[in-house]
Design an enzyme around this catalytic site. Structure first.
Site, PDB file in Angstrom:
ATOM      1  N   TYR A 195      31.348  12.754   9.921  1.00 34.88           N
ATOM      2  CA  TYR A 195      31.478  12.176   8.590  1.00 34.88           C
ATOM      3  C   TYR A 195      32.899  11.720   8.327  1.00 34.88           C
ATOM      4  O   TYR A 195      33.869  12.314   8.788  1.00 34.88           O
ATOM      5  CB  TYR A 195      30.988  13.136   7.509  1.00 34.88           C
ATOM      6  CG  TYR A 195      31.634  14.493   7.458  1.00 34.88           C
ATOM      7  CD1 TYR A 195      32.611  14.790   6.511  1.00 34.88           C
ATOM      8  CD2 TYR A 195      31.251  15.502   8.341  1.00 34.88           C
ATOM      9  CE1 TYR A 195      33.187  16.046   6.446  1.00 34.88           C
ATOM     10  CE2 TYR A 195      31.817  16.759   8.279  1.00 34.88           C
ATOM     11  CZ  TYR A 195      32.787  17.027   7.331  1.00 34.88           C
ATOM     12  OH  TYR A 195      33.369  18.276   7.269  1.00 34.88           O
ATOM     13  N   ARG A 220      25.707  24.478   5.938  1.00 35.08           N
ATOM     14  CA  ARG A 220      27.091  24.196   5.530  1.00 35.08           C
ATOM     15  C   ARG A 220      27.084  23.549   4.145  1.00 35.08           C
ATOM     16  O   ARG A 220      26.486  22.517   3.926  1.00 35.08           O
ATOM     17  CB  ARG A 220      27.771  23.281   6.552  1.00 35.08           C
ATOM     18  CG  ARG A 220      27.844  23.871   7.965  1.00 35.08           C
ATOM     19  CD  ARG A 220      28.544  22.915   8.928  1.00 35.08           C
ATOM     20  NE  ARG A 220      28.534  23.409  10.293  1.00 35.08           N
ATOM     21  CZ  ARG A 220      29.475  24.177  10.841  1.00 35.08           C
ATOM     22  NH1 ARG A 220      30.518  24.534  10.100  1.00 35.08           N
ATOM     23  NH2 ARG A 220      29.395  24.567  12.092  1.00 35.08           N
ATOM     24  N   HIS A 273      27.861  18.220  -1.498  1.00 32.60           N
ATOM     25  CA  HIS A 273      27.213  17.873  -0.235  1.00 32.60           C
ATOM     26  C   HIS A 273      27.008  19.119   0.620  1.00 32.60           C
ATOM     27  O   HIS A 273      27.864  20.015   0.663  1.00 32.60           O
ATOM     28  CB  HIS A 273      28.055  16.866   0.554  1.00 32.60           C
ATOM     29  CG  HIS A 273      27.483  16.545   1.895  1.00 32.60           C
ATOM     30  ND1 HIS A 273      28.002  17.061   3.069  1.00 32.60           N
ATOM     31  CD2 HIS A 273      26.425  15.779   2.251  1.00 32.60           C
ATOM     32  CE1 HIS A 273      27.286  16.613   4.080  1.00 32.60           C
ATOM     33  NE2 HIS A 273      26.329  15.830   3.620  1.00 32.60           N
ATOM     34  N   LYS A 313      32.084  10.559   0.854  1.00 33.68           N
ATOM     35  CA  LYS A 313      31.753  10.885   2.244  1.00 33.68           C
ATOM     36  C   LYS A 313      30.708   9.922   2.798  1.00 33.68           C
ATOM     37  O   LYS A 313      29.808   9.479   2.069  1.00 33.68           O
ATOM     38  CB  LYS A 313      31.212  12.322   2.352  1.00 33.68           C
ATOM     39  CG  LYS A 313      32.219  13.394   2.005  1.00 33.68           C
ATOM     40  CD  LYS A 313      31.621  14.784   2.129  1.00 33.68           C
ATOM     41  CE  LYS A 313      32.649  15.861   1.787  1.00 33.68           C
ATOM     42  NZ  LYS A 313      32.065  17.225   1.878  1.00 33.68           N
ATOM     43  N   GLN A 329      40.024  10.058   6.630  1.00 34.55           N
ATOM     44  CA  GLN A 329      39.874  11.102   7.643  1.00 34.55           C
ATOM     45  C   GLN A 329      38.465  11.067   8.203  1.00 34.55           C
ATOM     46  O   GLN A 329      37.507  10.708   7.516  1.00 34.55           O
ATOM     47  CB  GLN A 329      40.149  12.475   7.010  1.00 34.55           C
ATOM     48  CG  GLN A 329      40.115  13.644   7.987  1.00 34.55           C
ATOM     49  CD  GLN A 329      40.618  14.936   7.352  1.00 34.55           C
ATOM     50  OE1 GLN A 329      41.529  14.927   6.542  1.00 34.55           O
ATOM     51  NE2 GLN A 329      40.034  16.059   7.746  1.00 34.55           N
ATOM     52  N   HIS A 349      29.631  21.710  -0.790  1.00 34.91           N
ATOM     53  CA  HIS A 349      31.062  21.509  -0.974  1.00 34.91           C
ATOM     54  C   HIS A 349      31.335  20.307  -1.873  1.00 34.91           C
ATOM     55  O   HIS A 349      30.572  19.335  -1.903  1.00 34.91           O
ATOM     56  CB  HIS A 349      31.731  21.299   0.384  1.00 34.91           C
ATOM     57  CG  HIS A 349      31.535  22.451   1.315  1.00 34.91           C
ATOM     58  ND1 HIS A 349      31.508  22.302   2.690  1.00 34.91           N
ATOM     59  CD2 HIS A 349      31.359  23.783   1.082  1.00 34.91           C
ATOM     60  CE1 HIS A 349      31.329  23.485   3.254  1.00 34.91           C
ATOM     61  NE2 HIS A 349      31.228  24.391   2.295  1.00 34.91           N
ATOM     62  N   ASP A 358      31.187  30.271   2.295  1.00 34.86           N
ATOM     63  CA  ASP A 358      30.044  29.778   1.547  1.00 34.86           C
ATOM     64  C   ASP A 358      29.217  30.927   0.962  1.00 34.86           C
ATOM     65  O   ASP A 358      28.623  30.784  -0.112  1.00 34.86           O
ATOM     66  CB  ASP A 358      29.170  28.892   2.435  1.00 34.86           C
ATOM     67  CG  ASP A 358      29.833  27.555   2.742  1.00 34.86           C
ATOM     68  OD1 ASP A 358      30.776  27.182   2.020  1.00 34.86           O
ATOM     69  OD2 ASP A 358      29.415  26.891   3.705  1.00 34.86           O
TER      70      ASP A 358
END
Length: 203
Positions: free
Chosen positions: A132, A59, A119, A72, A47, A62, A168
């Site tokens: 990404y 962000r 990340h 990633k 993806q 995760h 988050d």
């Protein structure tokens, strides 16, 4: 293209060679053959994602369940971000440590991180676009977050008042996840990426 390991095992920085002339510039954004040779692991992606952020947006952090985990390959195609890799793998020699590097539209560096690593990034420019690739497709039940501002992690975010999503903001602390047994395990092989799609089991 230069590929060097970061201080956290399973994470690499990629610096492309850029070619400039009167028309503009050209670079090889990713070379799977070079990446596989440098990392010693299979590299496949299921993806591709793109996010835009305004200055101060944070962000992360995760991570995904292991196995299968989610490797990633991250770059900033517009603007400037501070990108952070966090070692969340229980049993890793660098467990709980982090490393950050600047990704921007000048040097065009990228970061590749293996399954099990956390990340996150924060936007340092008025607008930042991050692209990404992920080794597995999005499965919300496998996706998790650890609070990016957790003092236990002590990530030195270079923004005074970061803007986090509701998800988050509500993320558990590092110690909460550790106590509940929800952090990923450490493996020295990092071969969960042997599977070609996000829905296939991994060994």
């Amino acid at each position: 293209m230069k590929i060097r390991p970061l201080s956290i095992e399973g994470a690499w920085e990629i610096t492309p060679q850029q070619h400039h002339d009167a028309r503009g510039s050209f670079l090889e954004w990713i070379r799977l053959d070079h990446l596989q040779t440098a990392t010693g692991r299979p590299v496949r992606f299921g993806q591709g994602n793109l996010s835009t952020s305004t200055r101060g947006v944070l962000r992360g952090v995760h991570f995904a369940d292991v196995p299968p985990g989610q490797a990633k390959y991250v770059c900033c195609v517009r603007g400037r971000v501070w990108d952070v890799v966090v070692d969340l793998r229980v049993g890793s020699p660098t467990f709980g440590q982090c490393e950050g590097i600047v990704l921007d539209d000048v040097d065009r560096r990228a970061v590749y991180l293996a399954e099990g690593l956390g990340h996150g990034f924060c936007a340092l420019s008025d607008e930042a676009t991050v692209m990404y690739l992920t080794s597995t497709t999005y499965r919300p039940e496998r996706e998790h977050a650890v609070h990016a501002l957790d003092p236990r992690l002590a990530i030195p975010w270079p923004v005074a008042a970061p803007l986090l999503s509701a998800r988050d903001q509500a993320a558990p602390s590092f110690d909460e996840l550790l106590t509940r047994g929800e952090l990923p395990p450490y493996t020295t092989r990092h071969h969960f990426g042997d599977q070609t799609a996000g829905d296939q089991p991994a060994g």
